[in-house]
Design a protein around this motif. Structure first.
Motif, PDB file in Angstrom:
ATOM      1  N   VAL A  71      44.621  47.389  42.513  1.00  0.00           N
ATOM      2  CA  VAL A  71      44.040  46.286  41.740  1.00  0.00           C
ATOM      3  C   VAL A  71      43.316  45.387  42.738  1.00  0.00           C
ATOM      4  N   SER A  72      42.021  45.198  42.528  1.00  0.00           N
ATOM      5  CA  SER A  72      41.242  44.511  43.552  1.00  0.00           C
ATOM      6  C   SER A  72      41.190  43.003  43.367  1.00  0.00           C
ATOM      7  N   ASP A  73      41.216  42.532  42.109  1.00  0.00           N
ATOM      8  CA  ASP A  73      41.046  41.089  41.897  1.00  0.00           C
ATOM      9  C   ASP A  73      41.693  40.659  40.588  1.00  0.00           C
ATOM     10  N   THR A  74      41.686  39.353  40.348  1.00  0.00           N
ATOM     11  CA  THR A  74      42.354  38.805  39.164  1.00  0.00           C
ATOM     12  C   THR A  74      41.806  39.370  37.847  1.00  0.00           C
ATOM     13  N   SER A  76      40.795  42.196  37.153  1.00  0.00           N
ATOM     14  CA  SER A  76      41.284  43.577  36.963  1.00  0.00           C
ATOM     15  C   SER A  76      42.728  43.610  36.456  1.00  0.00           C
ATOM     16  N   LEU A  77      43.404  42.454  36.464  1.00  0.00           N
ATOM     17  CA  LEU A  77      44.777  42.427  35.950  1.00  0.00           C
ATOM     18  C   LEU A  77      44.819  42.349  34.421  1.00  0.00           C
ATOM     19  N   LEU A  80      46.083  45.211  32.337  1.00  0.00           N
ATOM     20  CA  LEU A  80      47.477  45.575  32.636  1.00  0.00           C
ATOM     21  C   LEU A  80      48.473  44.598  32.005  1.00  0.00           C
TER      22      LEU A  80
END
Ligand code: SF4
Length: 307
Positions: A71-74, A76-77, A80
């Motif tokens: 997960v690269s950054d906020t 991208s969360l 999930l």
């Protein structure tokens, strides 16, 4: 395989750093406790991990892998959240929609997230969830509105709604803070049962060391935004190495006599250079004007016990 591998989380507000260098691993069927006094950075760390930081705060990390995927950054969360990573706030009851009955609240998650399209299946799933979190009459509870729930009931309803999305990792924030001793014990036992039964990974956020000891396998002790000590909970609690951990445990043991650890976490603008625990530490020396790194699970130049 770990469900979460987080390395060097940093949370900042403008140029001020609230949390730095926080690394943790969350394993299936295990409980990690994140402990520390109020203001240590526990909640913002959890919110960063689920991408729910309030406006004005930002998070970054050196590495984050969730359920095997980087997960690269906020942003991208977001996909999930709920499904893989779920966060249960301290005021779980206040977070419930006040105009929706409990049954509808849970059904909505079952329908939109878990894709249970058949009404009869949803009802069965909802009743099973409410029973799983300890309600003996799920049908009656389904008909209640949030204002008809006690704090403990609201927390269990929120937990049932959260579990409806079948998350793999659950972050619970001070779940026992407002509960009396008997309810507290049943919440802890219920959470432990869920962790083992569902192979969930639980991050248990608390200032209550007794609660952490009752439920957790591992512990991270946060102080003023940095990890002071980390390791297997029985080791850390039986022979703390960081003076702050020892102080917290000592305050707990003396709680009946209203003795607490002297001093307080410094406000953000007044954090000292080097080790932030210096003003409260009887072992401080000139070396402590530099920042100690986390070495073998402790960030201290003069640990209490060598390991
Ligand atoms: S680094 Fe120094 S000030 Fe900080 S906890 Fe250790 S002994 Fe105390």
């Amino acid at each position: 395989m770990s469900l979460v591998e987080l390395e060097e989380l940093e949370v900042a507000a403008g140029s001020a750093t609230l949390v730095e260098g926080l690394s943790l691993r969350l394993e299936p069927g295990r409980v990690a406790a994140l402990v520390g006094e109020s203001g240590s950075g526990k909640t913002v760390s959890a919110l960063a991990l689920v991408g729910l930081l309030p406006a004005g705060l930002r998070a970054r990390w050196r590495r984050l892998v969730v359920d095997g995927a980087p997960v690269s950054d906020t942003p991208s969360l977001a996909p999930l959240r709920g499904r893989t990573l779920a966060y249960l706030p301290q005021d779980a009851l206040g977070a419930l929609d006040p105009v929706m009955r409990v049954g509808r609240l849970i059904d909505e998650v079952l329908e939109t997230v878990a894709r249970v399209s058949n009404a009869r299946d949803r009802e069965a799933a909802r009743e099973a969830l409410l029973a799983e979190v300890g309600f003996t009459d799920p049908r009656a509870v389904s008909r209640l509105f949030p204002h008809q729930l006690s704090g403990g009931m609201g927390q269990r309803v929120s937990l049932a709604a959260t579990l409806a999305a079948k998350p793999r990792v659950l972050l619970v924030d001070e779940p026992t803070a407002a509960l009396d001793a008997s309810l507290r014990q049943s919440v802890l036992e219920g959470l432990r049962g869920l962790v083992e039964g569902r192979r969930l990974s639980l991050l248990f956020i608390t200032h209550d060391l007794a609660a952490a000891e009752a439920i957790a396998d591992e512990v991270l002790v946060l102080y003023a935004g940095r990890v002071a000590e980390a390791g297997a909970l029985p080791d850390v609690f039986s022979s703390p190495r960081h003076p702050y951990t020892a102080g917290l445990l000592g305050a707990r043991l003396d709680r009946g006599e209203a003795k607490v650890m002297a001093g307080a976490i410094p406000p953000l603008a007044e954090r000292p250079e080097g080790c932030r625990f210096q003003p409260r530490c009887a072992r401080a020396s000139a070396a402590c004007a530099s920042q100690p790194g986390l070495l073998n699970g402790v960030a201290c130049f003069h640990p209490l016990v060598a390991r």
